[in-house]
Write a protein that holds these residues in place. Structure first.
Motif, PDB file in Angstrom:
ATOM      1  N   GLU A   1       0.789  -1.232   0.247  1.00 19.47           N
ATOM      2  CA  GLU A   1      -0.055   0.196   0.016  1.00 19.47           C
ATOM      3  C   GLU A   1       0.845   1.295   0.055  1.00 19.47           C
ATOM      4  O   GLU A   1       2.061   1.487   0.533  1.00 19.47           O
ATOM      5  CB  GLU A   1      -0.894   0.099   1.383  1.00 19.47           C
ATOM      6  CG  GLU A   1      -1.668  -1.081   1.526  1.00 19.47           C
ATOM      7  CD  GLU A   1      -2.536  -1.087   2.827  1.00 19.47           C
ATOM      8  OE1 GLU A   1      -3.697  -0.675   2.899  1.00 19.47           O
ATOM      9  OE2 GLU A   1      -1.742  -1.330   3.509  1.00 19.47           O
TER      10      GLU A   1
ATOM     11  N   LEU B   1      -1.054   2.123   7.286  1.00 19.57           N
ATOM     12  CA  LEU B   1      -1.813   2.244   8.415  1.00 19.57           C
ATOM     13  C   LEU B   1      -1.470   1.366   9.645  1.00 19.57           C
ATOM     14  O   LEU B   1      -1.176   0.042   9.231  1.00 19.57           O
ATOM     15  CB  LEU B   1      -3.170   2.229   8.084  1.00 19.57           C
ATOM     16  CG  LEU B   1      -3.850   3.033   6.760  1.00 19.57           C
ATOM     17  CD1 LEU B   1      -5.413   2.410   6.598  1.00 19.57           C
ATOM     18  CD2 LEU B   1      -3.783   4.438   7.270  1.00 19.57           C
TER      19      LEU B   1
ATOM     20  N   LYS C   1      -5.981   1.091  11.072  1.00 15.39           N
ATOM     21  CA  LYS C   1      -6.764   0.006   9.970  1.00 15.39           C
ATOM     22  C   LYS C   1      -8.079  -0.293  10.605  1.00 15.39           C
ATOM     23  O   LYS C   1      -9.333  -0.491   9.862  1.00 15.39           O
ATOM     24  CB  LYS C   1      -6.125  -1.434   9.950  1.00 15.39           C
ATOM     25  CG  LYS C   1      -5.023  -1.205   9.153  1.00 15.39           C
ATOM     26  CD  LYS C   1      -4.068  -2.462   8.852  1.00 15.39           C
ATOM     27  CE  LYS C   1      -3.046  -2.288   7.846  1.00 15.39           C
ATOM     28  NZ  LYS C   1      -2.270  -3.324   7.925  1.00 15.39           N
ATOM     29  N   LYS C   2      -8.369  -0.026  11.895  1.00 14.58           N
ATOM     30  CA  LYS C   2      -9.707  -0.307  12.710  1.00 14.58           C
ATOM     31  C   LYS C   2     -10.664   0.805  12.476  1.00 14.58           C
ATOM     32  O   LYS C   2     -11.983   0.598  12.267  1.00 14.58           O
ATOM     33  CB  LYS C   2      -9.551  -0.487  14.107  1.00 14.58           C
ATOM     34  CG  LYS C   2      -8.811  -1.621  14.500  1.00 14.58           C
ATOM     35  CD  LYS C   2      -8.524  -1.743  16.002  1.00 14.58           C
ATOM     36  CE  LYS C   2      -8.145  -3.121  16.524  1.00 14.58           C
ATOM     37  NZ  LYS C   2      -7.888  -3.374  17.685  1.00 14.58           N
TER      38      LYS C   2
ATOM     39  N   ARG D   1     -11.365   1.933   6.851  1.00 15.36           N
ATOM     40  CA  ARG D   1     -11.483   0.776   6.235  1.00 15.36           C
ATOM     41  C   ARG D   1     -10.974   0.591   4.785  1.00 15.36           C
ATOM     42  O   ARG D   1     -11.359   0.074   4.160  1.00 15.36           O
ATOM     43  CB  ARG D   1     -12.950   0.492   6.220  1.00 15.36           C
ATOM     44  CG  ARG D   1     -13.662   0.571   7.572  1.00 15.36           C
ATOM     45  CD  ARG D   1     -15.136   0.482   7.517  1.00 15.36           C
ATOM     46  NE  ARG D   1     -15.898   0.984   6.136  1.00 15.36           N
ATOM     47  CZ  ARG D   1     -17.112   1.728   6.283  1.00 15.36           C
ATOM     48  NH1 ARG D   1     -17.627   2.111   7.413  1.00 15.36           N
ATOM     49  NH2 ARG D   1     -17.473   2.318   5.084  1.00 15.36           N
TER      50      ARG D   1
ATOM     51  N   SER E   1      -7.823   0.979   1.947  1.00 18.19           N
ATOM     52  CA  SER E   1      -6.422   0.783   1.244  1.00 18.19           C
ATOM     53  C   SER E   1      -6.084   1.674   0.169  1.00 18.19           C
ATOM     54  O   SER E   1      -6.792   1.777  -0.754  1.00 18.19           O
ATOM     55  CB  SER E   1      -6.227  -0.643   1.092  1.00 18.19           C
ATOM     56  OG  SER E   1      -4.976  -0.978   0.504  1.00 18.19           O
TER      57      SER E   1
ATOM     58  N   CYS F   1      -5.006  -4.784  -0.946  1.00 16.44           N
ATOM     59  CA  CYS F   1      -6.041  -4.216  -0.100  1.00 16.44           C
ATOM     60  C   CYS F   1      -6.381  -5.001   1.177  1.00 16.44           C
ATOM     61  O   CYS F   1      -6.819  -4.755   2.008  1.00 16.44           O
ATOM     62  CB  CYS F   1      -7.236  -3.887  -0.491  1.00 16.44           C
ATOM     63  SG  CYS F   1      -8.254  -5.193  -1.230  1.00 16.44           S
TER      64      CYS F   1
ATOM     65  N   ARG G   1      -9.557  -4.854   3.416  1.00 20.19           N
ATOM     66  CA  ARG G   1     -10.159  -3.529   3.470  1.00 20.19           C
ATOM     67  C   ARG G   1     -10.679  -3.107   1.865  1.00 20.19           C
ATOM     68  O   ARG G   1     -10.400  -3.837   0.999  1.00 20.19           O
ATOM     69  CB  ARG G   1      -9.173  -2.533   3.887  1.00 20.19           C
ATOM     70  CG  ARG G   1      -9.217  -2.782   5.600  1.00 20.19           C
ATOM     71  CD  ARG G   1      -7.941  -1.864   6.161  1.00 20.19           C
ATOM     72  NE  ARG G   1      -6.696  -2.429   5.786  1.00 20.19           N
ATOM     73  CZ  ARG G   1      -5.622  -1.727   5.198  1.00 20.19           C
ATOM     74  NH1 ARG G   1      -5.795  -0.619   4.948  1.00 20.19           N
ATOM     75  NH2 ARG G   1      -4.646  -2.319   4.629  1.00 20.19           N
TER      76      ARG G   1
END
Length: 108
Positions: A36, A40, A45-46, A49, A51, A73, A76
């Motif tokens: 990516e 993150l 990432k939580k 959502r 990429s 991704c 996500r």
């Protein structure tokens, strides 16, 4: 040019999530590295959502860029962020996901 767009995306994301994330939770990938373009942390990432794949090119191979975004991704939603010289910045996302987003806004 690519690095400049990555940093802009990183900075804009940081400005949106100032209340929930630390600055180092959202980083720009080192140029030439795979994966990516926006890195993150697990905490980010939580909350985010998505990429991100960033392309700052005059002639963009859209399909190849989308494949790259999808391959990186994980679980996500892939987002292709793209622009060229003297243009606005655009994003490409999967159509059904877009419909879900605008449907969520309609429910509020």
């Amino acid at each position: 040019k690519g690095r400049k767009l990555q940093n802009l995306v990183r900075d804009r994301l940081r400005s949106v999530f100032t209340e929930t994330l630390e600055t180092n939770d959202i980083e720009s990938q080192v140029m030439g590295m795979s994966g990516e373009d926006i890195v993150l942390s697990p905490a980010a990432k939580k909350v985010i959502r998505y990429s991100f794949e960033c392309k700052n090119q005059e002639r963009l191979n859209l399909w190849s860029s989308l494949e790259q975004a999808e391959s990186n991704c994980e679980d996500r939603n892939p987002v292709l962020v793209f622009k060229r010289n003297r243009s606005k910045i655009y994003v490409a996302i999967e159509f059904d996901h877009f419909i879900n987003l605008i449907g969520e806004n309609n429910e509020k």
